[in-house]
Each structure stands twice: as structure tokens, then as C-alpha cells.
Write a protein that holds these residues in place. Structure first.
Motif, PDB file in Angstrom:
ATOM      1  N   THR A  72       0.837  -1.202   0.000  1.00 31.45           N
ATOM      2  CA  THR A  72       0.000   0.000   0.000  1.00 31.45           C
ATOM      3  C   THR A  72       0.871   1.251   0.000  1.00 31.45           C
ATOM      4  O   THR A  72       0.646   2.184  -0.776  1.00 31.45           O
ATOM      5  CB  THR A  72      -0.941   0.011   1.216  1.00 31.45           C
ATOM      6  OG1 THR A  72      -1.807  -1.112   1.107  1.00 31.45           O
ATOM      7  CG2 THR A  72      -1.762   1.291   1.267  1.00 31.45           C
ATOM      8  N   GLU A  73       1.882   1.247   0.853  1.00 27.72           N
ATOM      9  CA  GLU A  73       2.772   2.412   0.965  1.00 27.72           C
ATOM     10  C   GLU A  73       3.578   2.632  -0.316  1.00 27.72           C
ATOM     11  O   GLU A  73       3.820   3.758  -0.727  1.00 27.72           O
ATOM     12  CB  GLU A  73       3.714   2.202   2.153  1.00 27.72           C
ATOM     13  CG  GLU A  73       4.483   3.411   2.561  1.00 27.72           C
ATOM     14  CD  GLU A  73       3.622   4.475   3.217  1.00 27.72           C
ATOM     15  OE1 GLU A  73       3.949   5.660   3.031  1.00 27.72           O
ATOM     16  OE2 GLU A  73       2.642   4.157   3.909  1.00 27.72           O
ATOM     17  N   LEU A  74       3.992   1.543  -0.946  1.00 27.44           N
ATOM     18  CA  LEU A  74       4.901   1.642  -2.094  1.00 27.44           C
ATOM     19  C   LEU A  74       4.193   1.784  -3.436  1.00 27.44           C
ATOM     20  O   LEU A  74       4.811   2.250  -4.390  1.00 27.44           O
ATOM     21  CB  LEU A  74       5.812   0.416  -2.137  1.00 27.44           C
ATOM     22  CG  LEU A  74       6.757   0.287  -0.955  1.00 27.44           C
ATOM     23  CD1 LEU A  74       7.461  -1.061  -0.982  1.00 27.44           C
ATOM     24  CD2 LEU A  74       7.770   1.418  -0.937  1.00 27.44           C
ATOM     25  N   ILE A  75       2.948   1.391  -3.527  1.00 26.86           N
ATOM     26  CA  ILE A  75       2.247   1.471  -4.813  1.00 26.86           C
ATOM     27  C   ILE A  75       0.935   2.246  -4.702  1.00 26.86           C
ATOM     28  O   ILE A  75       0.725   3.241  -5.376  1.00 26.86           O
ATOM     29  CB  ILE A  75       1.916   0.067  -5.360  1.00 26.86           C
ATOM     30  CG1 ILE A  75       3.169  -0.712  -5.693  1.00 26.86           C
ATOM     31  CG2 ILE A  75       1.038   0.176  -6.606  1.00 26.86           C
ATOM     32  CD1 ILE A  75       2.889  -2.141  -6.121  1.00 26.86           C
ATOM     33  N   TYR A  76       0.042   1.742  -3.860  1.00 27.01           N
ATOM     34  CA  TYR A  76      -1.345   2.176  -3.944  1.00 27.01           C
ATOM     35  C   TYR A  76      -1.596   3.615  -3.522  1.00 27.01           C
ATOM     36  O   TYR A  76      -2.475   4.270  -4.077  1.00 27.01           O
ATOM     37  CB  TYR A  76      -2.253   1.197  -3.193  1.00 27.01           C
ATOM     38  CG  TYR A  76      -2.180  -0.176  -3.819  1.00 27.01           C
ATOM     39  CD1 TYR A  76      -2.749  -0.418  -5.068  1.00 27.01           C
ATOM     40  CD2 TYR A  76      -1.497  -1.212  -3.204  1.00 27.01           C
ATOM     41  CE1 TYR A  76      -2.655  -1.648  -5.675  1.00 27.01           C
ATOM     42  CE2 TYR A  76      -1.404  -2.460  -3.804  1.00 27.01           C
ATOM     43  CZ  TYR A  76      -1.983  -2.666  -5.039  1.00 27.01           C
ATOM     44  OH  TYR A  76      -1.877  -3.889  -5.641  1.00 27.01           O
ATOM     45  N   LYS A  77      -0.866   4.143  -2.571  1.00 29.89           N
ATOM     46  CA  LYS A  77      -1.042   5.561  -2.214  1.00 29.89           C
ATOM     47  C   LYS A  77      -0.752   6.445  -3.423  1.00 29.89           C
ATOM     48  O   LYS A  77      -1.509   7.356  -3.738  1.00 29.89           O
ATOM     49  CB  LYS A  77      -0.148   5.945  -1.036  1.00 29.89           C
ATOM     50  CG  LYS A  77      -0.682   5.521   0.298  1.00 29.89           C
ATOM     51  CD  LYS A  77       0.182   6.069   1.425  1.00 29.89           C
ATOM     52  CE  LYS A  77      -0.385   5.698   2.767  1.00 29.89           C
ATOM     53  NZ  LYS A  77       0.429   6.228   3.863  1.00 29.89           N
ATOM     54  N   PHE A  78       0.371   6.165  -4.086  1.00 33.55           N
ATOM     55  CA  PHE A  78       0.736   6.923  -5.291  1.00 33.55           C
ATOM     56  C   PHE A  78      -0.291   6.702  -6.395  1.00 33.55           C
ATOM     57  O   PHE A  78      -0.793   7.647  -6.996  1.00 33.55           O
ATOM     58  CB  PHE A  78       2.126   6.489  -5.770  1.00 33.55           C
ATOM     59  CG  PHE A  78       2.500   7.023  -7.129  1.00 33.55           C
ATOM     60  CD1 PHE A  78       3.033   8.288  -7.256  1.00 33.55           C
ATOM     61  CD2 PHE A  78       2.311   6.262  -8.267  1.00 33.55           C
ATOM     62  CE1 PHE A  78       3.374   8.796  -8.507  1.00 33.55           C
ATOM     63  CE2 PHE A  78       2.649   6.752  -9.521  1.00 33.55           C
ATOM     64  CZ  PHE A  78       3.175   8.020  -9.642  1.00 33.55           C
ATOM     65  N   HIS A  79      -0.596   5.454  -6.669  1.00 35.06           N
ATOM     66  CA  HIS A  79      -1.479   5.112  -7.785  1.00 35.06           C
ATOM     67  C   HIS A  79      -2.869   5.721  -7.603  1.00 35.06           C
ATOM     68  O   HIS A  79      -3.399   6.356  -8.516  1.00 35.06           O
ATOM     69  CB  HIS A  79      -1.587   3.590  -7.928  1.00 35.06           C
ATOM     70  CG  HIS A  79      -2.397   3.167  -9.111  1.00 35.06           C
ATOM     71  ND1 HIS A  79      -1.841   3.009 -10.360  1.00 35.06           N
ATOM     72  CD2 HIS A  79      -3.710   2.900  -9.244  1.00 35.06           C
ATOM     73  CE1 HIS A  79      -2.777   2.654 -11.210  1.00 35.06           C
ATOM     74  NE2 HIS A  79      -3.926   2.578 -10.557  1.00 35.06           N
ATOM     75  N   ASN A  80      -3.454   5.545  -6.424  1.00 37.28           N
ATOM     76  CA  ASN A  80      -4.809   6.051  -6.196  1.00 37.28           C
ATOM     77  C   ASN A  80      -4.861   7.574  -6.245  1.00 37.28           C
ATOM     78  O   ASN A  80      -5.824   8.142  -6.745  1.00 37.28           O
ATOM     79  CB  ASN A  80      -5.351   5.537  -4.864  1.00 37.28           C
ATOM     80  CG  ASN A  80      -5.574   4.039  -4.879  1.00 37.28           C
ATOM     81  OD1 ASN A  80      -5.649   3.404  -5.929  1.00 37.28           O
ATOM     82  ND2 ASN A  80      -5.646   3.451  -3.700  1.00 37.28           N
ATOM     83  N   ALA A  81      -3.826   8.231  -5.738  1.00 36.20           N
ATOM     84  CA  ALA A  81      -3.810   9.695  -5.742  1.00 36.20           C
ATOM     85  C   ALA A  81      -3.499  10.267  -7.116  1.00 36.20           C
ATOM     86  O   ALA A  81      -4.006  11.324  -7.485  1.00 36.20           O
ATOM     87  CB  ALA A  81      -2.778  10.209  -4.732  1.00 36.20           C
ATOM     88  N   THR A  82      -2.651   9.589  -7.886  1.00 36.62           N
ATOM     89  CA  THR A  82      -2.181  10.123  -9.163  1.00 36.62           C
ATOM     90  C   THR A  82      -2.991   9.636 -10.361  1.00 36.62           C
ATOM     91  O   THR A  82      -3.284  10.405 -11.269  1.00 36.62           O
ATOM     92  CB  THR A  82      -0.703   9.716  -9.389  1.00 36.62           C
ATOM     93  OG1 THR A  82       0.043  10.112  -8.251  1.00 36.62           O
ATOM     94  CG2 THR A  82      -0.124  10.380 -10.623  1.00 36.62           C
ATOM     95  N   ILE A  83      -3.370   8.370 -10.348  1.00 37.99           N
ATOM     96  CA  ILE A  83      -3.979   7.751 -11.522  1.00 37.99           C
ATOM     97  C   ILE A  83      -5.443   7.416 -11.309  1.00 37.99           C
ATOM     98  O   ILE A  83      -6.274   7.679 -12.163  1.00 37.99           O
ATOM     99  CB  ILE A  83      -3.167   6.508 -11.946  1.00 37.99           C
ATOM    100  CG1 ILE A  83      -1.753   6.976 -12.327  1.00 37.99           C
ATOM    101  CG2 ILE A  83      -3.832   5.766 -13.087  1.00 37.99           C
ATOM    102  CD1 ILE A  83      -0.718   5.894 -12.368  1.00 37.99           C
ATOM    103  N   GLY A  84      -5.776   6.813 -10.177  1.00 33.71           N
ATOM    104  CA  GLY A  84      -7.169   6.480  -9.897  1.00 33.71           C
ATOM    105  C   GLY A  84      -7.361   5.018  -9.553  1.00 33.71           C
ATOM    106  O   GLY A  84      -6.427   4.328  -9.143  1.00 33.71           O
ATOM    107  N   GLN A  85      -8.583   4.539  -9.744  1.00 40.78           N
ATOM    108  CA  GLN A  85      -8.939   3.179  -9.372  1.00 40.78           C
ATOM    109  C   GLN A  85      -8.284   2.148 -10.284  1.00 40.78           C
ATOM    110  O   GLN A  85      -8.041   2.404 -11.460  1.00 40.78           O
ATOM    111  CB  GLN A  85     -10.457   2.998  -9.452  1.00 40.78           C
ATOM    112  CG  GLN A  85     -11.245   3.830  -8.480  1.00 40.78           C
ATOM    113  CD  GLN A  85     -12.714   3.501  -8.584  1.00 40.78           C
ATOM    114  OE1 GLN A  85     -13.155   2.467  -8.095  1.00 40.78           O
ATOM    115  NE2 GLN A  85     -13.463   4.380  -9.225  1.00 40.78           N
ATOM    116  N   SER A  86      -8.075   0.959  -9.713  1.00 39.49           N
ATOM    117  CA  SER A  86      -7.476  -0.114 -10.496  1.00 39.49           C
ATOM    118  C   SER A  86      -7.830  -1.467  -9.893  1.00 39.49           C
ATOM    119  O   SER A  86      -8.354  -1.547  -8.787  1.00 39.49           O
ATOM    120  CB  SER A  86      -5.960   0.039 -10.540  1.00 39.49           C
ATOM    121  OG  SER A  86      -5.440  -0.094  -9.234  1.00 39.49           O
ATOM    122  N   VAL A  87      -7.494  -2.501 -10.641  1.00 36.26           N
ATOM    123  CA  VAL A  87      -7.642  -3.873 -10.188  1.00 36.26           C
ATOM    124  C   VAL A  87      -6.323  -4.572 -10.481  1.00 36.26           C
ATOM    125  O   VAL A  87      -5.738  -4.381 -11.559  1.00 36.26           O
ATOM    126  CB  VAL A  87      -8.769  -4.599 -10.952  1.00 36.26           C
ATOM    127  CG1 VAL A  87      -8.859  -6.056 -10.535  1.00 36.26           C
ATOM    128  CG2 VAL A  87     -10.099  -3.907 -10.755  1.00 36.26           C
TER     129      VAL A  87
END
Length: 149
Positions: free
Chosen positions: A67-82
Motif C-alpha cells: 500500500t505504501e509503495l504502490i497504492y497511495k501513489f497510484h490512487n492519488a495520481t492515476i485512480g482506481q485499479s484492479v
């Protein structure tokens, strides 16, 4: 998407953490994953008992810090994903008392069958810089208006 597909920054760092592996981390992981205390066949008694040198389950650090290494960045910068794909390569055991440095970066982005995908790479190293784990995750980017049913 929060930013345009063409503006997604390939190569950028998505996160970084430094931490010490503890018995509490190992115990909580074993309980949550419903693993036996003797989860590692062939390990010595000293390698499995609590304290410095105890071997941690192989997926512990990537699960704790994804979560710290991927999802915080991804969700804030790019959006939802699977998550579409996940591969890990383990190089050396992670042990209680070990200081681990972890970094994540956005490795690639591509389109396939009218869908957008992003690959993240996570590197976990010990205090000497020895690679412990290389973790790669591919996320399928969901459309802006996507709503789970």
C-alpha cells in the motif's frame, strides 16, 4: 483517470520506506494468514523461534508495504485499479531484527485489448544493499466512471 494516460510518469518513484522486521510483524502475519508456527519445512528450531534471526514468511514484507509503495501513489495520481498480475522473486530470507529498505517505481504502462495497464516494481534490500525480494505488480486502470456492483 486523474491525469491523462500520456502524462503518466513512467520511471517515477511511487514510494519508499525503511523499517525493522519485528516478531510482532511475523506473529500478526502468521495469525492473519492462518499459518502454523512451523510454516517453513527444513528450518532449524533457532530460525523459527521468536527473536533476532527468526525467518519471516516470504510474503510478509510485500504484503505489509504494498500500500505504501504502490497504492497511495497510484490512487492519488492515476485512480482506481484492479490487480491483474503479481510475481515475486525471493533472493534471501528476511529475518527478525533486519533493517529493510524498500522502493517502488512505475516501471511500464501499456494498452492491451482496449484496456490500460501499469506495471510497478518493488525492491526490498537489507542494510548492506543486498536484494531480498523483487516484486512486480500489474494493475489494470479502471475507467473514471467505474462503480463496483
Amino acid at each position: 483517470m486523474k491525469i491523462a494516460w500520456e502524462d503518466i510518469p513512467v520511471g517515477t518513484q511511487s514510494g519508499a520506506v525503511k523499517f525493522i522486521v519485528t516478531d510482532e510483524m511475523v506473529d500478526q502475519h502468521l495469525e492473519a494468514a492462518e499459518l502454523d508456527r512451523d510454516w517453513l519445512p527444513g528450518a532449524s528450531e533457532d530460525e523459527m523461534k521468536p527473536g533476532a534471526g527468526r525467518i519471516a514468511p516470504i510474503d510478509l514484507i510485500s504484503r505489509l508495504w504494498g500500500t505504501e509503495l504502490i497504492y497511495k501513489f497510484h490512487n492519488a495520481t492515476i485512480g482506481q485499479s484492479v490487480r491483474a498480475k503479481h510475481a515475486s522473486t525471493f533472493y534471501k530470507p528476511v529475518r527478525v531484527g533486519m533493517e529493510v529498505t524498500a522502493t517502488g517505481h512505475l516501471k511500464t504502462k501499456y494498452e492491451k485489448r482496449d484496456r490500460k495497464f501499469i506495471t510497478y516494481e518493488l525492491k526490498f534490500s537489507d542494510a548492506d544493499g543486498t536484494l531480498l525480494l523483487l516484486d512486480e505488480r500489474v494493475l489494470m486502470v479502471l475507467d473514471e466512471g467505474f462503480q463496483a456492483k
